[in-house]
Design an enzyme around this catalytic site. Structure first.
Site, PDB file in Angstrom:
ATOM      1  N   TYR A 162     -29.353 -69.778 -56.818  1.00 15.42           N
ATOM      2  CA  TYR A 162     -29.322 -69.538 -58.267  1.00 15.42           C
ATOM      3  C   TYR A 162     -30.707 -69.159 -58.797  1.00 15.42           C
ATOM      4  O   TYR A 162     -30.864 -68.197 -59.548  1.00 15.42           O
ATOM      5  CB  TYR A 162     -28.805 -70.798 -58.953  1.00 15.42           C
ATOM      6  CG  TYR A 162     -28.687 -70.728 -60.451  1.00 15.42           C
ATOM      7  CD1 TYR A 162     -27.632 -70.041 -61.050  1.00 15.42           C
ATOM      8  CD2 TYR A 162     -29.609 -71.380 -61.267  1.00 15.42           C
ATOM      9  CE1 TYR A 162     -27.509 -69.994 -62.435  1.00 15.42           C
ATOM     10  CE2 TYR A 162     -29.487 -71.346 -62.645  1.00 15.42           C
ATOM     11  CZ  TYR A 162     -28.436 -70.655 -63.229  1.00 15.42           C
ATOM     12  OH  TYR A 162     -28.326 -70.610 -64.601  1.00 15.42           O
ATOM     13  N   LYS A 166     -31.787 -65.609 -60.414  1.00 18.59           N
ATOM     14  CA  LYS A 166     -32.203 -65.584 -61.816  1.00 18.59           C
ATOM     15  C   LYS A 166     -33.631 -65.069 -61.988  1.00 18.59           C
ATOM     16  O   LYS A 166     -33.956 -64.444 -62.999  1.00 18.59           O
ATOM     17  CB  LYS A 166     -32.071 -66.983 -62.424  1.00 18.59           C
ATOM     18  CG  LYS A 166     -30.646 -67.374 -62.754  1.00 18.59           C
ATOM     19  CD  LYS A 166     -30.034 -66.421 -63.764  1.00 18.59           C
ATOM     20  CE  LYS A 166     -28.738 -66.915 -64.350  1.00 18.59           C
ATOM     21  NZ  LYS A 166     -28.126 -65.933 -65.275  1.00 18.59           N
TER      22      LYS A 166
END
Length: 301
Positions: A162, A166
């Site tokens: 993640y 991101k």
């Protein structure tokens, strides 16, 4: 702020995306509400969430259509952009908000868990943004908003996939801002702090983590939307390549990566000289690796 605009918001069936879609419609935009209706880990589909947001927008006097294409598929991304143009004749704003999590400590993370998250957050942001690029170029204008996270900007346990995706979204936003500037197109990244399904999935095993979660629960998803509406408007035509964060009633401008410290040695460096001279000179400028530290005087998510 958005009269006459058409906005595509991915992951708009719930949470932050839902509030962004509602706010954009309230400010005059016609909205394509994209949501595949998946579980937190990206499994399953459900057309209900997107349809419900469309109903809410219509009940408030706005205009919206639902779309259930997947951002992680190139052809589906093309179709959601084509849907906006077929129904509304144009596309002016793309908000790359869709997201999933498959949290796992790094040394146990599977290839499938890595790819699934990167496919949605990073590849998905590229696919949708790239699909919109020719239309923005032809119209000589457009607005991209990429969603990032403090997990990317600060780091987090169990979120290598993640966080990497991101932070990749930030780099993508900055590159798009440079590449598309000549066509009047802007691209910015926003780091939201709010209680949502994704945040609710983070484990809270210690008293400190539990206290932090309780604090985050007070942060409403609707507080994120005004910044997104602004970045999608003509008022933000000269704002591009920036990273913002929103936490309740606070707005942050996040620093860009720049050199902090330099050391020079006329005879060059050996590994031993780096250990003896360079690193001691730089050490005072190191960022703390302790994830529990209040690095930016906030509670990173």
């Amino acid at each position: 702020m958005l009269d006459g605009k058409v906005a595509l918001v991915t992951g708009a069936g719930r949470g932050i995306g839902r509030d962004i879609a509602l706010a954009m419609a309230a400010h005059g935009a016609k909205v394509v509400v994209n949501d595949l209706g998946t579980a937190l880990d990206g499994s399953g589909t459900d057309s209900g969430p997107a349809a419900e947001v469309v109903r809410e927008i219509g009940a408030a006097g706005g205009v919206a259509i639902a779309n259930t294409d997947s951002v992680s598929d190139w052809d589906s991304a093309q179709n959601m952009v084509d849907t906006a143009i077929r129904h509304f004749g144009q596309l002016d704003v793309v908000v790359n908000n869709a997201g999933i999590v498959r949290d796992r400590i790094f040394h146990k993370m599977s290839v499938e868990e890595w790819k699934a998250v990167v496919d949605v957050h990073l590849n998905g942001s590229f696919y949708v943004s790239r699909a919109a690029a020719p239309h923005f170029k032809a119209r000589n204008g457009g607005r991209y908003v990429f969603m990032t996270s403090a997990s990317a900007l600060v780091g987090n346990f169990g979120q290598a996939n993640y966080a990497a995706a991101k932070l990749g979204a930030v780099a993508l936003a900055k590159s798009v801002a440079l590449d598309m500037a000549r066509y009047g197109v802007t691209a910015n990244a926003v780091c939201p702090f709010a209680w949502s399904r994704l945040i609710g999935s983070i484990p809270a095993d210690t008293p400190q983590e539990q206290a932090r979660v309780e604090k985050i629960k007070t942060m409403e998803t609707a507080k994120i939307a005004p910044m997104i509406v602004y970045l999608g408007s003509e008022a933000a035509s000269d704002v591009t390549g920036q990273i913002f964060a929103v936490r309740a009633n606070e707005l942050f401008l996040i620093s860009q990566n720049r050199p902090l410290r330099s050391v020079q040695r006329s005879e060059g460096w050996t590994p031993e000289a780096i250990a003896e001279h360079a690193i001691p000179a730089m050490r005072s400028s190191f960022y703390a690796l302790d994830r529990s530290a209040d690095v930016f005087s906030w509670d990173p998510i």
